[in-house]
Scaffold this active site. Structure first.
Site, PDB file in Angstrom:
ATOM      1  N   TYR A 181       0.851  -1.192   0.000  1.00  0.00           N
ATOM      2  CA  TYR A 181       0.000   0.000   0.000  1.00  0.00           C
ATOM      3  C   TYR A 181       0.882   1.237   0.000  1.00  0.00           C
ATOM      4  O   TYR A 181       1.883   1.295   0.715  1.00  0.00           O
ATOM      5  CB  TYR A 181      -0.894   0.021   1.242  1.00  0.00           C
ATOM      6  CG  TYR A 181      -2.365  -0.002   0.931  1.00  0.00           C
ATOM      7  CD1 TYR A 181      -2.961   1.034   0.227  1.00  0.00           C
ATOM      8  CD2 TYR A 181      -3.160  -1.070   1.340  1.00  0.00           C
ATOM      9  CE1 TYR A 181      -4.301   1.012  -0.064  1.00  0.00           C
ATOM     10  CE2 TYR A 181      -4.513  -1.105   1.061  1.00  0.00           C
ATOM     11  CZ  TYR A 181      -5.090  -0.059   0.347  1.00  0.00           C
ATOM     12  OH  TYR A 181      -6.420  -0.072   0.050  1.00  0.00           O
ATOM     13  N   GLU A 217      -0.498   4.903  -0.447  1.00  0.00           N
ATOM     14  CA  GLU A 217      -1.292   6.113  -0.675  1.00  0.00           C
ATOM     15  C   GLU A 217      -0.428   7.360  -0.551  1.00  0.00           C
ATOM     16  O   GLU A 217       0.393   7.475   0.356  1.00  0.00           O
ATOM     17  CB  GLU A 217      -2.446   6.197   0.331  1.00  0.00           C
ATOM     18  CG  GLU A 217      -3.601   5.271   0.005  1.00  0.00           C
ATOM     19  CD  GLU A 217      -4.774   5.472   0.946  1.00  0.00           C
ATOM     20  OE1 GLU A 217      -4.612   6.208   1.936  1.00  0.00           O
ATOM     21  OE2 GLU A 217      -5.843   4.886   0.696  1.00  0.00           O
ATOM     22  N   ASP A 234      -6.528  13.540 -25.164  1.00  0.00           N
ATOM     23  CA  ASP A 234      -6.548  12.137 -24.771  1.00  0.00           C
ATOM     24  C   ASP A 234      -5.884  11.369 -25.912  1.00  0.00           C
ATOM     25  O   ASP A 234      -6.494  11.148 -26.956  1.00  0.00           O
ATOM     26  CB  ASP A 234      -7.983  11.674 -24.549  1.00  0.00           C
ATOM     27  CG  ASP A 234      -8.082  10.202 -24.162  1.00  0.00           C
ATOM     28  OD1 ASP A 234      -7.076   9.477 -24.291  1.00  0.00           O
ATOM     29  OD2 ASP A 234      -9.188   9.765 -23.762  1.00  0.00           O
ATOM     30  N   THR A 250      -3.634   5.938 -21.935  1.00  0.00           N
ATOM     31  CA  THR A 250      -3.507   4.613 -21.333  1.00  0.00           C
ATOM     32  C   THR A 250      -2.078   4.146 -21.567  1.00  0.00           C
ATOM     33  O   THR A 250      -1.327   4.740 -22.342  1.00  0.00           O
ATOM     34  CB  THR A 250      -4.481   3.610 -21.976  1.00  0.00           C
ATOM     35  OG1 THR A 250      -4.306   3.646 -23.402  1.00  0.00           O
ATOM     36  CG2 THR A 250      -5.919   3.942 -21.625  1.00  0.00           C
ATOM     37  N   LYS A 306      -2.671  -0.520 -25.273  1.00  0.00           N
ATOM     38  CA  LYS A 306      -2.846  -0.123 -26.678  1.00  0.00           C
ATOM     39  C   LYS A 306      -1.488  -0.045 -27.384  1.00  0.00           C
ATOM     40  O   LYS A 306      -0.689  -0.962 -27.281  1.00  0.00           O
ATOM     41  CB  LYS A 306      -3.629   1.181 -26.760  1.00  0.00           C
ATOM     42  CG  LYS A 306      -5.023   1.115 -26.108  1.00  0.00           C
ATOM     43  CD  LYS A 306      -5.785   2.398 -26.374  1.00  0.00           C
ATOM     44  CE  LYS A 306      -7.188   2.352 -25.779  1.00  0.00           C
ATOM     45  NZ  LYS A 306      -7.203   2.559 -24.316  1.00  0.00           N
ATOM     46  N   ARG A 344      -2.292  -2.672 -18.456  1.00  0.00           N
ATOM     47  CA  ARG A 344      -3.513  -1.865 -18.461  1.00  0.00           C
ATOM     48  C   ARG A 344      -3.411  -0.816 -17.350  1.00  0.00           C
ATOM     49  O   ARG A 344      -3.237  -1.148 -16.179  1.00  0.00           O
ATOM     50  CB  ARG A 344      -4.742  -2.743 -18.253  1.00  0.00           C
ATOM     51  CG  ARG A 344      -4.909  -3.798 -19.342  1.00  0.00           C
ATOM     52  CD  ARG A 344      -6.221  -4.529 -19.215  1.00  0.00           C
ATOM     53  NE  ARG A 344      -7.335  -3.634 -19.478  1.00  0.00           N
ATOM     54  CZ  ARG A 344      -7.791  -3.318 -20.696  1.00  0.00           C
ATOM     55  NH1 ARG A 344      -7.205  -3.817 -21.762  1.00  0.00           N
ATOM     56  NH2 ARG A 344      -8.810  -2.506 -20.841  1.00  0.00           N
TER      57      ARG A 344
END
Length: 393
Positions: free
Chosen positions: A45, A47, A198, A224, A227, A233
């Protein structure tokens, strides 16, 4: 007891090994990316951000983050190198949709006006679809394409002047031509709007020099990492340095909790790969292959939106065949060819049926396909479509 999950994974691996993959948003990652994403980093974790990242940043909210701090900073540095930019970059977004949400929230308030390309004209779900958060949170206005399917800049200019949007968005999920980012930037500046790009689909082409870059023109750039970038991903946001704190705050704590450090590791590996000459040659091949396949469909008499392609994808308009995109997608699945139904400009059918299909060449180019292979697949698709038409008569 052995988990049944691995049976599903094995079956999916077999499907991927035996299918001609033409979905324009899909690709195959390297073994190194797979190892990174499947690593022990999934246990951590983290954060927050490395403390040095932004002035005033309070750092992480958990201990034990020394190594992931270094990893995340390295990932950011490598993506700046990929795109030859000094823009700030945030590599934490879990997806392209998350990246777009955070990008909007960094500079907009709910109810603000966004001018974008609609889904039917080639835009993405997060560019204002009424069923998506973008369409629910913001006042969406859409610019059109002309009769051939090219962006209608006269319409962009007219609607920008009329609606005075807070943000103008360029980029698409089904647009096969070069996007004139400089012209969009001029229009945005004229009306006092933020300019956002984008580039999720064309990011690999931007990295390899096969499409003009939005850096230096756009205020915010999202993408992203799968692609054409051929990574795991996930999503990323680049922005002008003066927007860094707003963008970082919009990602965490604004729209996400803990980042996926194992995926960030995969993103970093993909960035290393994207800096190589081998990767650049791969992207050049993707573009060549797409033009070859698209040209073959045109020679066979099919309608292609815009009459061709400049990038890694193109749209077949099936209107005159009488077939729906959904029917063609399903039938080709049965023949071991995977693509997706897609709306075409001036669409008359529902998004569940559509009048077109989208075809991309990035994934099979990764597998080693060359121009002749894509031309052969075009003829396989043609044979299936002819058989479908005959069965309907």
């Amino acid at each position: 007891m052995e988990s049944k999950v691995f049976d599903y994974i094995g079956r999916e691996q077999a499907r991927q090994n035996t299918t001609v993959e033409l979905i324009a948003s899909e690709n195959f990652v390297s073994d190194a990316v797979l190892r990174a994403v499947g690593s022990c980093l999934t246990n951590k974790y983290a954060e927050g951000y490395p403390a040095e990242r932004v002035s005033g940043n309070r750092g992480r909210y958990y201990g034990g983050c020394e190594i992931v701090n270094d990893l995340e900073e390295y990932c950011c540095a490598m993506w700046k190198k990929v795109f030859h930019t000094d823009y700030h970059v945030n590599v934490q977004p879990h997806s392209g949709a998350n990246a777009n949400l955070a990008a909007y929230m960094s500079v907009l308030q709910p109810g603000d006006t966004i001018l974008a390309m609609s889904l039917n004209n080639g835009g993405h779900l997060t560019h204002g679809s009424s069923v998506n958060f973008s369409g629910k949170l913001f006042d969406m206005k859409f610019y059109d394409v002309d009769a051939q399917g090219f962006i209608d800049f006269a319409d962009v200019e007219q609607k920008a002047a009329e609606y005075k949007p807070r943000l103008i968005l360029a980029g698409a999920s089904a647009y096969s031509r070069v996007i004139d980012f400089a012209r969009f930037a001029e229009i945005a500046k004229r009306v006092g709007a933020y300019f956002m790009v984008d580039m999720a689909h064309i990011a690999g082409l931007v990295a390899a020099g096969d499409h003009p870059s939005p850096f230096g023109l756009a205020d915010i750039v999202t993408t992203t990492t799968h692609k054409t970038l051929r990574g795991p991903r996930g999503g990323m946001i680049f922005c002008r340095p003066e927007l860094a704190k707003k963008v970082d705050s919009a990602v965490f704590p604004g729209t996400q909790g803990g980042p996926l450090e194992h995926v960030i590791a995969g993103k970093a590996v993909a960035a290393e790969e994207a800096c190589t000459e081998e990767y650049r040659e791969y992207i050049h091949a993707v573009v060549r292959n797409c033009r070859a396949m698209c040209g073959e469909f045109l020679r066979m008499g099919y309608d292609v939106v815009t009459g061709g392609t400049d990038n890694h994808l193109f749209l077949l308009d099936l209107t005159k065949t009488g077939l729906t995109g959904k029917a063609v997608q399903d039938e080709l699945d049965r023949h071991g060819i995977t693509l997706n139904k897609n709306c075409v400009p001036n669409e008359t059918r529902s998004p569940q049926q559509t009048s077109g299909v989208r075809i991309g060449t990035a994934a099979m180019t990764t597998k080693g396909y060359k121009e002749a292979d894509f031309i052969a697949v075009a003829h396989r698709i043609d044979a299936v479509l002819r058989e479908m038409q005959q069965s309907e008569t």
